[in-house]
Design a protein around this motif. Structure first.
Motif, short mmCIF file in Angstrom:
data_model
loop_
_atom_site.label_atom_id
_atom_site.label_comp_id
_atom_site.label_asym_id
_atom_site.label_seq_id
_atom_site.Cartn_x
_atom_site.Cartn_y
_atom_site.Cartn_z
N ARG A 1 0.83 -1.21 0.00
CA ARG A 1 0.00 0.00 0.00
C ARG A 1 0.86 1.26 0.00
N LEU A 2 1.90 1.26 0.83
CA LEU A 2 2.79 2.42 0.89
C LEU A 2 3.48 2.63 -0.45
N LEU A 3 3.95 1.55 -1.05
CA LEU A 3 4.65 1.66 -2.32
C LEU A 3 3.71 2.16 -3.42
N ALA A 4 2.49 1.64 -3.46
CA ALA A 4 1.53 2.06 -4.48
C ALA A 4 1.16 3.53 -4.31
N HIS A 5 0.96 3.97 -3.07
CA HIS A 5 0.59 5.37 -2.84
C HIS A 5 1.73 6.32 -3.20
N LEU A 6 2.95 5.99 -2.78
CA LEU A 6 4.08 6.85 -3.11
C LEU A 6 4.35 6.87 -4.60
N ALA A 7 4.27 5.69 -5.23
CA ALA A 7 4.49 5.63 -6.68
C ALA A 7 3.43 6.45 -7.41
N SER A 8 2.19 6.41 -6.93
CA SER A 8 1.13 7.21 -7.56
C SER A 8 1.39 8.70 -7.39
N LEU A 9 1.87 9.08 -6.21
CA LEU A 9 2.20 10.49 -5.98
C LEU A 9 3.32 10.94 -6.91
N PHE A 10 4.36 10.12 -7.04
CA PHE A 10 5.46 10.48 -7.92
C PHE A 10 5.02 10.47 -9.38
N ALA A 11 4.13 9.57 -9.74
CA ALA A 11 3.62 9.54 -11.12
C ALA A 11 2.83 10.80 -11.43
N ALA A 12 2.02 11.25 -10.46
CA ALA A 12 1.27 12.49 -10.67
C ALA A 12 2.23 13.67 -10.84
N LEU A 13 3.31 13.70 -10.04
CA LEU A 13 4.29 14.77 -10.16
C LEU A 13 4.98 14.71 -11.53
N ALA A 14 5.33 13.50 -11.97
CA ALA A 14 5.96 13.36 -13.29
C ALA A 14 5.02 13.82 -14.40
N LEU A 15 3.74 13.48 -14.27
CA LEU A 15 2.76 13.89 -15.28
C LEU A 15 2.61 15.41 -15.31
N LEU A 16 2.60 16.03 -14.13
CA LEU A 16 2.50 17.49 -14.06
C LEU A 16 3.71 18.15 -14.71
N LEU A 17 4.91 17.63 -14.41
CA LEU A 17 6.12 18.21 -14.99
C LEU A 17 6.15 18.05 -16.50
N ALA A 18 5.73 16.87 -16.98
CA ALA A 18 5.70 16.66 -18.43
C ALA A 18 4.70 17.61 -19.10
N ALA A 19 3.55 17.81 -18.47
CA ALA A 19 2.55 18.74 -19.02
C ALA A 19 3.09 20.16 -19.03
N ILE A 20 3.78 20.54 -17.96
CA ILE A 20 4.38 21.89 -17.91
C ILE A 20 5.42 22.04 -19.00
N GLY A 21 6.20 20.99 -19.25
CA GLY A 21 7.21 21.05 -20.30
C GLY A 21 6.61 21.27 -21.67
N ILE A 22 5.54 20.53 -21.98
CA ILE A 22 4.89 20.70 -23.28
C ILE A 22 4.27 22.08 -23.39
N TYR A 23 3.58 22.50 -22.32
CA TYR A 23 2.95 23.82 -22.33
C TYR A 23 3.99 24.92 -22.51
N ALA A 24 5.11 24.82 -21.76
CA ALA A 24 6.13 25.88 -21.83
C ALA A 24 6.73 25.98 -23.22
N LEU A 25 7.01 24.82 -23.84
CA LEU A 25 7.59 24.85 -25.18
C LEU A 25 6.65 25.53 -26.16
N LEU A 26 5.38 25.13 -26.14
CA LEU A 26 4.43 25.69 -27.10
C LEU A 26 4.13 27.16 -26.78
N ALA A 27 4.06 27.52 -25.50
CA ALA A 27 3.82 28.92 -25.14
C ALA A 27 4.96 29.80 -25.63
N GLN A 28 6.19 29.33 -25.49
CA GLN A 28 7.32 30.10 -25.98
C GLN A 28 7.32 30.19 -27.51
N GLU A 29 6.92 29.09 -28.15
CA GLU A 29 6.82 29.11 -29.60
C GLU A 29 5.79 30.15 -30.05
#
Length: 851
Positions: A723-751
């Motif tokens: 349970r601990l591993l699944a919850h922490l992995a889900s938290l880190f996955a959400a953070l990774a998804l947020l960072l990836a979305a920010i990366g795509i948004y930032a590139l296109l916004a700058q373009e």
């Protein structure tokens, strides 16, 4: 450097929004990495709290075949590797006679000591009753470990002599908790399991034992076991009982190989000849000496792989953060092309521009690292407290110190992040063409930018693809762990887990034994059954799915090979209380109970076989189509008398763990001192607990309830790691998804920002808004798809290392990978839509006046 730093500070103030995003992103990534590494450092890498830990050796024995003379084996969590079944081919545990023999005959070790268990004792001090966990150790234990007392004295060799009065040494933490740190407790006499014991001293702060992650309250000498342990029998001190873990230190100048050679010879002589014989020459028993620093297991065994998985996940997040920040700084560097051109025109060299840009990125990284260390401190201590409190059946001591090693790790991560994040804009600043840069300053950036957009394989796009690919890997790992937890929760354990109250009693510690003990258990069972809201009550030697397991060997016919089977002692009504079904024969009756022989008594050949029920797995594996009812089994090695007769067959049920298959199990009538009660209630089980406490207080005020819980809570504890591993992995996955979305948004916004004039010209010439939106979204979608393809390939290779941690799902599960790809693509489209919407609302007249 001073000038570069001042300029970098001015740049941070000038671009406050961008700086805040970069610093927060770095703080989250570095903080997550530092927190997980801090846990790993405290649990896996920290030195043992003894003198010269690298010179402390731990003994381990092995044999080619089972040592048939060994009848019982315990390691108390000190041995490395998983242990479930009776395997007499190797262990880190030794018998008491073998320990004494090795201790007296060794010449390559300066000292050899022994330790065992972390048993619970009833403590009465100052008129107040409580429980205490103490470890049994040889008298020279603290001397071998090189420890000094904080107060009083520690155990010494004289305490282990026959007839010596029992003494106890308290840990500093328990002394503070139970005695308030009173110096008057030193030298006082307390009662342990109704026996007087003197408090000899207190260990130094921070010492709770040498088993990683496992803490103890006190230490007793080995000889105290006979008086304090109500379950002790002379057989437990025989060569057939293996339960002591041995540690020693080599003499100066003696190699580990020499120690191993000598101890192997001594051990071989003890095991295959003489009074301590438990095997034969063909078994070829050997002793291996290992560094205790790495050999002793404890909680490392349970958390080593999960912590490494978490470290890889947060490492991937750090790389995503680097790519994300590099993309942001790369976009800002593109916007600064005019500045770089002017500086080069005025004589600035490539080195000065490179130094300036790396200084700016390192300054941002340092700010993020400082904030990240603060977040890591809070997160690591919260995780350590969560892990320590996650197990009700064992006391864990998980430390997450921010010591020099952890801070050095954080510093390295900070510098690495700053360099990697600043490398992309620095290379762009060096690569810029002076003529083109000056033309950009004259207003030709639109055409230049337009030509550059035709080149898809440039650094900005590569960074976005890398972020998306790493995000897929993190999401895939988290998805597999979440599905594993869901699969384990959906397992049918073979009995009804709802509305079941569990608690333990240990009447033997209060002097109950024989018929008196059985009368007490029957009385408690009757009184509980009479309570309103109670449907059924029973008890067993341990509750199912609490992590406990008793395995024994049985001969199905005289002279036959001994076969392993799980064993559980149960009271009347056990199967009805748990919702299990008797498929053939009958259940236990009160008349089936046979009083156990007194401790140390010789077997009675006229004693009738004890009634037993077996599960379906036992019948399938050992009896086949044979009628099990009335079958006798469990012969001794001489084959003279069976111990059990089968009176019924019960349905299969999980015993120790949800993951493992159901093994052959033998149920017999309870005859032990401790009992785990199971109370089936009509409503919420814990709501009945105050009434149960009052009832037991009326039966015997000195009989405390131990570890009250519910069956569902017990199963949740059993799945705590997953349970601990699944919850922490889900938290880190959400953070990774947020960072990836920010990366795509930032590139296109700058373009969109750089191409504002171009977009205005297109719209002035008649381009429709939807075509502009499609142009921007298509670019981001193609980059996301490229990252998804690369990420799926990477996840297929990386997630194979999770195989041993998964249940009910393969490491390359296509459903999980497809779901991950769909989630990332949907988030990427959302990230693309925001800058696309902004581009569609560009005013052509404003755009033509841009720059």
């Amino acid at each position: 450097m001073s000038q570069d730093l001042r300029y970098a500070f001015r740049a941070m103030r000038r671009h406050r929004g961008l700086s805040a995003v970069v610093i927060l992103t770095l703080a989250l990534a570095i903080g997550a990495n530092t927190a997980i590494f801090s846990l790993m450092d405290g649990l896996l890498f920290a030195s043992l709290p003894v003198r010269d830990p690298q010179n402390l050796l731990m003994l381990h024995w092995s044999a080619r075949h089972d040592l048939s003379g060994i009848q019982s084996m315990w390691s108390f969590g000190d041995c490395g590797g998983a242990w479930r079944k009776t395997s007499n081919t190797g262990s880190c545990s030794f018998s008491l006679p073998v320990f004494h023999a090795l201790q007296q005959e060794t010449h390559t070790l300066t000292e050899l000591t022994a330790t065992a268990g972390n048993q619970q004792y009833d403590l009465v001090a100052g008129g107040q009753a409580s429980t205490m966990h103490a470890r049994l150790v040889a008298g020279n234990y603290f001397e071998v470990m090189g420890l000094q007392p904080f107060a009083g004295r520690l155990l010494h060799a004289a305490d282990g002599r026959t007839g010596a009065p029992p003494v106890v040494v308290l840990s500093y933490a328990y002394w503070q908790q139970r005695f308030g740190g009173s110096r008057g407790a030193i030298g006082s006499t307390v009662e342990l399991n109704r026996h007087p014991v003197m408090v000899a001293g207190v260990t130094r702060p921070g010492f709770g034992g040498i088993t990683p992650g496992m803490s103890t309250d006190a230490w007793l000498q080995l000889g105290a076991r006979q008086a304090l342990d109500p379950h002790w029998t002379p057989d437990q001190d025989a060569a057939s009982s293996v339960w002591l873990v041995l540690f020693g230190r080599p003499r100066p100048g003696v190699s580990h190989a020499a120690v191993q050679t000598e101890l192997s010879g001594l051990f071989r002589n003890q095991v295959i000849a003489g009074p301590n014989k438990v095997g034969k020459a063909s078994d070829d028993p050997q002793v291996e000496v290992l560094p205790a620093q790495s050999a002793i297991a404890g909680a490392r065994q349970r958390f080593r792989q999960p912590l490494w998985v978490l470290l890889w996940l947060v490492g991937a997040i750090l790389l995503i953060a680097c790519a994300n920040i590099a993309g942001l700084l790369f976009g800002r560097a593109q916007a600064r092309s005019r500045e770089f051109a002017v500086r080069r025109a005025l004589g600035a060299g490539s080195g000065s521009i490179l130094r300036q840009l790396l200084t700016e990125s390192l300054l941002l990284a340092v700010c993020g690292g400082i904030l990240g260390i603060g977040l890591a401190y809070l997160a690591a201590h919260a995780l350590a407290a969560t892990i320590a409190g996650g197990f009700s059946f064992v006391t864990l001591a998980v430390h997450a110190p921010l010591d020099g090693r952890v801070l050095l790790f954080a510093l390295g991560a900070t510098i690495l992040t700053g360099v990697l994040a600043g490398l992309a804009p620095a290379l762009h600043g060096l690569r810029g063409d002076l003529h083109s840069g000056l033309k950009d300053s004259l207003g030709n950036s639109a055409s230049v930018s337009g030509r550059r957009q035709l080149r898809w394989l440039h650094l900005g796009n590569g960074l976005v693809v890398a972020q998306a690919a790493l995000c897929v890997v993190v999401l895939a790992g988290a998805g597999l762990l979440v599905r594993t937890l869901a699969n384990l929760r959906s397992i049918d354990p073979g009995f009804d887990t709802q509305n079941l109250l569990l608690f333990n009693l240990d009447p033997s510690s209060q002097g109950y034994s024989g018929a008196r003990l059985q009368q007490l258990l029957d009385r408690v069972q009757r009184n509980l059954a009479a309570l309103p809201g109670v449907e059924n009550v029973s008890y067993s030697s341990s509750a199912l799915l609490t992590g406990s397991l008793w395995v024994s060997g049985y001969r199905l016919q005289p002279g036959g090979k001994e076969q392993d089977a799980d064993a559980l002692q149960v009271g009347t009504g056990f199967f009805k209380t748990l919702g299990m079904h008797v498929l053939a024969g009958r259940d236990f009756r009160s008349t089936d109970y046979v009083a156990p022989p007194p401790p140390g008594a010789k077997p009675d050949p006229n004693r009738p076989p004890q009634a037993a029920l077996v599960n379906e797995a036992f019948v399938r594996k050992y009896l086949g189509r044979e009628n099990p009812l009335g079958r006798v089994f469990g012969y001794d090695k001489h084959g003279t008398h069976p111990r059990y007769t089968i009176i019924g067959v019960v349905s299969d049920a999980k015993y120790q763990d949800l993951r493992e298959a159901i093994d052959p199990t033998v149920y017999m009538e309870s005859s032990r001192g401790s009992a785990s009660f199971e109370v089936r209630t009509a409503g919420a089980p814990l709501a009945l607990l105050p009434v149960v406490r009052r009832l037991l207080h009326g039966v015997d005020p000195n009989l405390p309830i131990i570890r009250p819980t519910t069956q569902t809570a017990s199963i949740a504890t059993l799945l705590f790691r997953e349970r601990l591993l699944a919850h922490l992995a889900s938290l880190f996955a959400a953070l990774a998804l947020l960072l990836a979305a920010i990366g795509i948004y930032a590139l296109l916004a700058q373009e969109v920002t750089r191409r504002t004039r171009e977009i205005g010209i297109r719209m002035a010439l008649g381009a429709e808004r939807r075509r502009v939106v499609r142009m921007v979204i298509l670019r981001g979608a193609l980059l996301a798809l490229a990252g998804i393809v690369v990420g799926v390939a990477g996840a297929t290779a990386v997630t194979r290392y999770l195989h041993s941690m998964l249940y009910g799902v393969s490491a390359t599960d296509p459903v999980t990978l497809a779901a991950v790809a769909a989630i990332l693509f949907a988030v990427a489209l959302l990230a693309c839509w925001l800058p696309a919407r902004r581009a569609a609302h560009v005013d052509p007249m404003v755009a033509l006046r841009y720059e």
